[in-house]
Design a protein around this motif. Sequence first.
Motif, mmCIF file in Angstrom:
data_model
loop_
_atom_site.group_PDB
_atom_site.id
_atom_site.type_symbol
_atom_site.label_atom_id
_atom_site.label_comp_id
_atom_site.label_asym_id
_atom_site.label_seq_id
_atom_site.Cartn_x
_atom_site.Cartn_y
_atom_site.Cartn_z
ATOM 1 N N UNK A 153 119.519 11.609 49.039
ATOM 2 C CA UNK A 153 119.808 11.578 47.605
ATOM 3 C C UNK A 153 119.059 10.444 46.904
ATOM 4 N N UNK A 154 117.781 10.297 47.265
ATOM 5 C CA UNK A 154 116.897 9.296 46.667
ATOM 6 C C UNK A 154 117.360 7.860 46.922
ATOM 7 N N UNK A 155 118.164 7.654 47.961
ATOM 8 C CA UNK A 155 118.593 6.320 48.349
ATOM 9 C C UNK A 155 118.151 6.034 49.783
ATOM 10 N N UNK A 156 117.824 4.795 50.049
ATOM 11 C CA UNK A 156 117.518 4.378 51.403
ATOM 12 C C UNK A 156 118.797 3.845 52.051
ATOM 13 N N UNK A 157 119.152 4.440 53.174
ATOM 14 C CA UNK A 157 120.384 4.084 53.876
ATOM 15 C C UNK A 157 120.055 3.526 55.249
ATOM 16 N N UNK A 191 144.364 19.734 64.223
ATOM 17 C CA UNK A 191 145.242 20.778 64.755
ATOM 18 C C UNK A 191 144.485 22.079 64.998
ATOM 19 N N UNK A 192 143.282 22.174 64.462
ATOM 20 C CA UNK A 192 142.463 23.365 64.663
ATOM 21 C C UNK A 192 141.267 23.087 65.575
ATOM 22 N N UNK A 193 141.334 21.983 66.313
ATOM 23 C CA UNK A 193 140.269 21.668 67.239
ATOM 24 C C UNK A 193 139.362 20.564 66.724
ATOM 25 N N UNK A 194 138.230 20.376 67.401
ATOM 26 C CA UNK A 194 137.292 19.323 67.052
ATOM 27 C C UNK A 194 136.514 19.719 65.807
ATOM 28 N N UNK A 195 136.368 18.751 64.891
ATOM 29 C CA UNK A 195 135.683 19.053 63.634
ATOM 30 C C UNK A 195 134.753 17.910 63.255
ATOM 31 N N UNK A 196 133.654 18.262 62.603
ATOM 32 C CA UNK A 196 132.754 17.253 62.059
ATOM 33 C C UNK A 196 133.263 16.841 60.681
ATOM 34 N N UNK A 197 133.297 15.520 60.437
ATOM 35 C CA UNK A 197 133.721 15.029 59.123
ATOM 36 C C UNK A 197 132.672 14.063 58.587
ATOM 37 N N UNK A 198 132.158 14.374 57.412
ATOM 38 C CA UNK A 198 131.197 13.513 56.733
ATOM 39 C C UNK A 198 131.844 13.018 55.446
ATOM 40 N N UNK A 199 131.853 11.705 55.253
ATOM 41 C CA UNK A 199 132.484 11.139 54.060
ATOM 42 C C UNK A 199 131.452 10.396 53.216
ATOM 43 N N UNK A 200 131.571 10.557 51.889
ATOM 44 C CA UNK A 200 130.693 9.878 50.943
ATOM 45 C C UNK A 200 131.550 9.000 50.019
ATOM 46 N N UNK A 201 131.044 7.802 49.697
ATOM 47 C CA UNK A 201 131.770 6.855 48.846
ATOM 48 C C UNK A 201 130.897 6.530 47.636
ATOM 49 N N UNK A 202 131.454 6.758 46.439
ATOM 50 C CA UNK A 202 130.682 6.597 45.203
ATOM 51 C C UNK A 202 131.504 5.879 44.133
#
Length: 340
Positions: A153-157, A191-202
């Motif tokens: 998103x045009x940012x260097x992380x 409860x539905x198994x293994x899941x990927x979670x990606x979080x963004x803070x703005x």
Amino acid sequence: MKRILCLFIIITICIIGCDSEEKELIDASSIINKAIEASGGKSALRSIKTRKEEGVSLIFIYDSLFRTKQFTTLKKTGGKYYYQSPTYQKKYGEKLVFATNGEYSWTQNDGAFAPYMQPKEEHTNRNGEDYPYLFGLDESGVKTVFKGEVEENNEKLLRVDYIDKDGKVEEVYFEKVSGLIRKTRAHIETSQGRAERIRYFNDYREVEGIMIPFSYESHFPPREVDAYLIRSIEVNKEIPDASFEFPKSKELNKNEIGGLIGSYFSEGKTMKIFEKKSKLLIKYPNKPEKELLIVDQNLLMYRDGNGDGSRVANIQPSQMEGKAYVDITLRKVTERWVKK
């Protein structure tokens, strides 16, 4: 010629020195220290003991708005957390809850009639460390490794991997210029198994000397995005520890327990409720026995299945014309089981 050679050597040394300095600065420790200062400094961050947030959540399924609700979040040092919003389906209770007292987690979701304890593997233990996960990492046995720079998103992380004692990895992305945390990525147990979670803070804003994101999102690929917009934040207001504890269940007397124990029948199937080592259990044919959570004499609960697809079953005992039976609601389907 000698002057040119000397000048070349000096320039080369300067370039190598600058490169070495750059490499020395960009490591996990320096990135985290910069984030601490950007967030308000260690003293200011440590001074925040409680936070109460109120706002609105928007749940999107495949880019379509599924529902929007008001929410309240309580946070307290020691890893204590409580989230509450109105339930999506009123017949399953009056609120959604996700909570932890720092040692265990509990919840009440759309399919549960009352709160229930979550399995140990669904509890995230940060050993008292709260967002933004900047302190006490070494003491908690969390190893941090700088993995490189990415652009999004045009940012260097700057990516730093947090690796806990069990080898679980959480990727933490710091905005290179400001130093603030912009994103995290991890795999979690649900409860539905293994899941990927990606979080963004703005939308970081200053509150009582610290920087807090007033907008954050949780992405669960490929279908769900949960967005949270904070309307108000209060810090260091008194929040009782009891707010984070699992509600105490009612203890049934011998007569009440005896009235539940027995064999139940439904469409040719047999199910048993029995007592074992002072615990009340349920046993279906060809399924392992499960311990029952006693909410009160009118509601019992248990976890049906393991991992992916597991759900909470709600058992409501009753009587009609002198005949005992239980209604079991699981995945929005209710079956009636009559006691022999």
